[in-house]
Design an enzyme around this catalytic site. Structure first.
Site, short mmCIF file in Angstrom:
data_model
loop_
_atom_site.label_atom_id
_atom_site.label_comp_id
_atom_site.label_asym_id
_atom_site.label_seq_id
_atom_site.Cartn_x
_atom_site.Cartn_y
_atom_site.Cartn_z
N SER A 21 0.87 -1.17 0.00
CA SER A 21 0.00 0.00 0.00
C SER A 21 0.90 1.22 0.00
CB SER A 21 -0.94 0.00 1.20
OG SER A 21 -0.22 -0.14 2.41
N GLU A 23 1.26 5.61 0.75
CA GLU A 23 0.72 6.81 1.40
C GLU A 23 1.13 8.05 0.62
OE1 GLU A 23 0.73 7.26 5.77
OE2 GLU A 23 1.89 9.08 5.39
N TYR A 55 -3.76 13.72 6.48
CA TYR A 55 -4.67 14.75 6.99
C TYR A 55 -3.89 15.59 7.98
CZ TYR A 55 -9.22 16.04 9.29
OH TYR A 55 -10.32 16.65 9.81
N ARG A 113 -4.96 9.64 16.42
CA ARG A 113 -5.19 10.74 17.36
C ARG A 113 -4.82 12.06 16.70
NH1 ARG A 113 -1.37 12.45 22.23
NH2 ARG A 113 -0.40 13.43 20.41
N ASP A 115 -1.34 14.80 15.52
CA ASP A 115 -0.34 15.61 16.21
C ASP A 115 -0.97 16.91 16.70
OD1 ASP A 115 1.70 13.78 15.65
OD2 ASP A 115 2.01 14.66 13.66
N PHE A 226 12.71 14.96 10.45
CA PHE A 226 11.28 14.70 10.53
C PHE A 226 10.99 13.47 11.39
CE2 PHE A 226 7.66 12.32 8.69
CZ PHE A 226 6.64 13.19 9.03
N HIS A 276 3.77 -1.09 3.77
CA HIS A 276 3.14 0.21 3.51
C HIS A 276 4.26 1.21 3.26
CE1 HIS A 276 -0.04 3.24 3.78
NE2 HIS A 276 0.77 3.98 4.54
#
Length: 304
Positions: A21, A23, A55, A113, A115, A226, A276
């Protein structure tokens, strides 16, 4: 070490290419939009199980995420998964977003949840009328639309805010109990961390797939900054491989591909059959790594 490959129905281990998969993140500009769609078109023929779209903190990319998901549904045969967080929104608002996704055909959500709006390292505060935890968010999605599959996050080095590994796995178990059926890990670079984490998870009776999250380091310094803020350790041996390459992007790309390909091939050798990829909206390294895993564009023939 935990065995992670299931036997085939006839009792023999199935030989097949890994499931994958990808992202993506929603583009901010017209140029980034063009680049994203070039990446999607390059990777789509590899027939991933799904592609997820991130998101931003506090819903900062909410509409861009939705429009990217809608376009994937309209223009491709890919199965999109929408990221959704608890941050900065009341339950009613989040439920409305879930309903909008369901209305356009989304049947997979990655529930997080999220950041803090101020970024990693700042204090997290939930919305007073919102979902307080990712487990509550998972339960809310499943109550609203039981046909939506929910994936969640997992942390081979534990979440930076977790007291210890036991508390971290308590959190994962709560998400599974609420209805999550897959966990995708934070990026890691030492495979032993993943296998030790998997042993802990299985010892707690958690049986859902724990899918390794893999990120090729296109720009090592930027990527290291990061991932370390999110609690991922970067081994010295990995940093050494990129020494002296700050101004040599082409060699950095070759090194990054070699390192990530080696990581996934070693995981696959130990029975891991699902990956992923955090693409950073770039196709080149992910495509090459998938090729080395034996994954070819649909319809392509292997050389005799």
């Amino acid at each position: 070490m935990t065995e992670v490959t299931s036997p085939a129905p006839d009792g023999h281990r199935a030989l097949k290419s890994p499931d994958i998969s990808f992202e993506f993140f929603p583009p901010k500009t017209e140029e980034m939009e063009k680049s994203l769609w070039e990446t999607i078109k390059r990777l789509a023929p590899l027939t991933p199980n799904f592609v997820s779209v991130t998101y931003g903190a506090g819903g900062s990319t909410r509409e861009r995420t939705h429009s990217t998901i809608a376009r994937i549904l309209a223009e491709t045969d890919l199965t999109p998964a929408a990221h959704l967080t608890c941050v900065g929104a009341a339950r009613g608002e989040i439920n409305e977003i879930v309903g909008r996704y369901h209305d356009i055909g989304v049947r997979h959500i990655v529930a997080l949840r999220g950041d803090p709006p101020g970024g990693i390292g700042t204090a997290y505060a939930s919305h007073p009328d919102g979902y307080q935890t990712s487990a509550e968010l998972v339960a809310g999605i499943k109550r609203q639309h039981g046909d939506i599959e929910v994936s969640v996050s997992a942390y081979p080095e534990k979440h930076p805010e977790s007291r210890d590994f036991d508390a971290d796995i308590d959190t994962l178990k709560a998400k599974v109990d609420a209805g999550a059926t897959r966990a995708i890990t934070q990026v890691f670079f030492d495979n032993d961390l993943y296998f030790r984490y998997l042993d802990r998870v299985r010892a707690r009776g958690i049986a859902i797939p724990i899918v390794p999250g893999i990120m090729p380091m296109h720009n090592f310094k930027q990527a290291r900054n990061f991932v370390t803020r999110a609690g991922t350790s970067v081994p010295d041996w990995l940093a050494e491989k990129f020494e002296g390459l700050d101004d040599d992007a082409e060699t950095r790309k070759l090194v990054a591909a070699t390192v990530a390909a080696g990581q996934v091939q070693k995981l696959a050798k130990h029975g891991v059959d699902t990956f992923h990829f955090y693409t950073m909206n770039r196709a080149d390294l992910v495509f090459a790594i998938c090729h080395l895993l034996g994954i070819r564009p649909q319809g392509a023939q292997k050389a005799a």
